[in-house]
Design a protein around this motif. Structure first.
Motif, PDB file in Angstrom:
ATOM      1  N   TRP A   1       0.846  -1.257  -0.139  1.00 42.37           N
ATOM      2  CA  TRP A   1       0.115  -0.064  -0.055  1.00 42.37           C
ATOM      3  C   TRP A   1       0.821   1.244   0.048  1.00 42.37           C
ATOM      4  O   TRP A   1       0.480   2.285  -0.743  1.00 42.37           O
ATOM      5  N   GLU A   2       1.904   1.348   0.856  1.00 46.03           N
ATOM      6  CA  GLU A   2       2.609   2.464   0.654  1.00 46.03           C
ATOM      7  C   GLU A   2       3.622   2.678  -0.687  1.00 46.03           C
ATOM      8  O   GLU A   2       3.654   3.677  -0.962  1.00 46.03           O
ATOM      9  N   ASN A   3       3.869   1.493  -1.267  1.00 48.90           N
ATOM     10  CA  ASN A   3       4.604   1.845  -2.636  1.00 48.90           C
ATOM     11  C   ASN A   3       3.501   2.231  -3.441  1.00 48.90           C
ATOM     12  O   ASN A   3       3.706   2.882  -4.317  1.00 48.90           O
ATOM     13  N   TRP A   4       2.138   1.691  -3.488  1.00 43.72           N
ATOM     14  CA  TRP A   4       1.014   2.268  -4.125  1.00 43.72           C
ATOM     15  C   TRP A   4       0.803   3.944  -4.025  1.00 43.72           C
ATOM     16  O   TRP A   4       0.921   4.697  -4.997  1.00 43.72           O
ATOM     17  N   MET A   5       1.025   4.368  -2.812  1.00 38.32           N
ATOM     18  CA  MET A   5       0.738   5.819  -2.296  1.00 38.32           C
ATOM     19  C   MET A   5       1.989   6.616  -2.967  1.00 38.32           C
ATOM     20  O   MET A   5       1.736   7.688  -3.222  1.00 38.32           O
ATOM     21  N   MET A   6       3.152   6.017  -2.964  1.00 37.58           N
ATOM     22  CA  MET A   6       4.369   6.750  -3.478  1.00 37.58           C
ATOM     23  C   MET A   6       4.188   6.883  -5.013  1.00 37.58           C
ATOM     24  O   MET A   6       5.074   7.714  -5.637  1.00 37.58           O
ATOM     25  N   ALA A   7       3.724   5.893  -5.586  1.00 33.05           N
ATOM     26  CA  ALA A   7       3.720   5.769  -7.052  1.00 33.05           C
ATOM     27  C   ALA A   7       2.744   6.837  -7.556  1.00 33.05           C
ATOM     28  O   ALA A   7       1.911   7.107  -6.882  1.00 33.05           O
ATOM     29  N   ASP A   8       3.142   7.358  -8.965  1.00 33.74           N
ATOM     30  CA  ASP A   8       2.195   8.470  -9.569  1.00 33.74           C
ATOM     31  C   ASP A   8       1.128   8.083 -10.272  1.00 33.74           C
ATOM     32  O   ASP A   8       1.307   8.067 -11.637  1.00 33.74           O
ATOM     33  N   ILE A   9       0.134   7.062  -9.600  1.00 29.84           N
ATOM     34  CA  ILE A   9      -0.736   6.444 -10.458  1.00 29.84           C
ATOM     35  C   ILE A   9      -1.992   6.843  -9.933  1.00 29.84           C
ATOM     36  O   ILE A   9      -3.026   6.153 -10.303  1.00 29.84           O
TER      37      ILE A   9
END
Length: 298
Positions: free
Chosen positions: A273-281
């Motif tokens: 989830w944290e990787n998803w939050m940091m990604a620009d998507i």
């Protein structure tokens, strides 16, 4: 070697009777598993002083921490949250293990499974973060959907294998685009376990495990949730397996998933989830607020 004097940074106990009663109260409440806050310590100290007719007693937050320091008390993070263990829990654990030993006679470890449901949120921010010292505000960005939850049903076997997880979304119909060979998806209005969901899991996960077609001896370890022990579910399971129901209040002692699997599972999911939050998507609504992850993303 010269001896150095230290300044007395904490006052001596001026009201020993108040502190003794307060200390006994804290110890008694903690033995019951009750939460004790510094605010409650402050309130109880004033109450005790009033009962003892001590009119000049003035307690401030600084006095509370002095009291805690003098009595070897501190503010601690809880290591577990849940029901208190019954007084005879050791005897119950020994009895249940003996019951399992008898019922596991002739059962292959790949047919001895443990199933449990894990609540998951669409937002999973950690409570701690790296930040500059002295900052007055330490905020963590989320999508604002911490209360939007769903359930993941996990099952492992004593052999070490993992059965496909099942996701229960809180809605009337199964979301589109969530089809997967590795994850079973279903839905209900509460997003939680019930008899219908339990029957669905038994037919689509437990009965489809490797070599289950030949109907070998098997044991399914479950907690005492009401959805697991209804007469209907017991009758269905009895056709092809034995049920081992963990006594109430002993889940944290006897359930392998609770002890060793659920926490790292949620930790790994939080990292995703944290990787998803940091990604620009990300997508945003009309007010500029970030939308939560889609059902497919989850």
């Amino acid at each position: 070697m010269m001896m150095r004097k230290r300044a007395m940074r904490f006052r001596k106990c001026l009201r020993p009777t108040v502190e003794k009663k307060l200390y006994d109260l804290v110890v008694k409440e903690r033995e019951k598993g009750m939460r004790i806050s510094t605010i409650r310590v402050l309130q109880e100290s004033k109450r005790i002083a009033q009962e003892d007719n001590i009119e000049d007693f003035k307690a401030y937050p600084s006095w509370v921490f002095g009291f805690m320091r003098r009595n070897n008390l501190s503010v601690r993070s809880s290591t577990s949250v849940g029901q208190k263990l019954p007084s005879d829990w050791e005897a119950k654990v020994a009895k249940f293990r003996l019951y399992l030993k008898k019922n596991l006679c002739g059962v292959d470890f790949q047919h001895f499974g443990n199933m449990d449901e894990v609540p998951v949120s669409f937002n999973m921010p950690a409570s701690r973060t790296v930040n500059l010292k002295g900052a007055k505000e330490v905020s963590v960005t989320t999508t604002g959907h911490e209360r939007s939850n769903f359930t993941v049903v996990l099952c492992v076997t004593a052999y070490g294998s993992k059965l496909p997880p099942m996701v229960i979304f809180k809605r009337k119909t199964i979301p589109k685009g969530c089809e997967s060979k590795d994850v079973i998806v279903t839905a209900n209005q509460k997003g939680w376990r019930n008899s219908e969901v339990m029957k669905f899991w038994l037919n689509n996960v437990w009965r489809k495990r490797k070599m289950a077609f030949f109907n070998p001896k098997s044991v399914l370890l479950l907690d005492s949730c009401r959805a697991h022990i209804t007469p209907e579910i017991k009758f269905i399971v009895s056709k092809y397996s034995r049920m081992a129901i963990i006594p109430g209040g002993l889940t944290k002692k006897l359930q392998p998933l609770h002890i060793a699997v659920n926490k790292p599972f949620k930790g790994n999911l939080r990292a995703k989830w944290e990787n998803w939050m940091m990604a620009d998507i990300h997508e945003y609504n009309k007010t500029g607020q970030m939308k939560r992850p889609s059902y497919k993303d989850m």
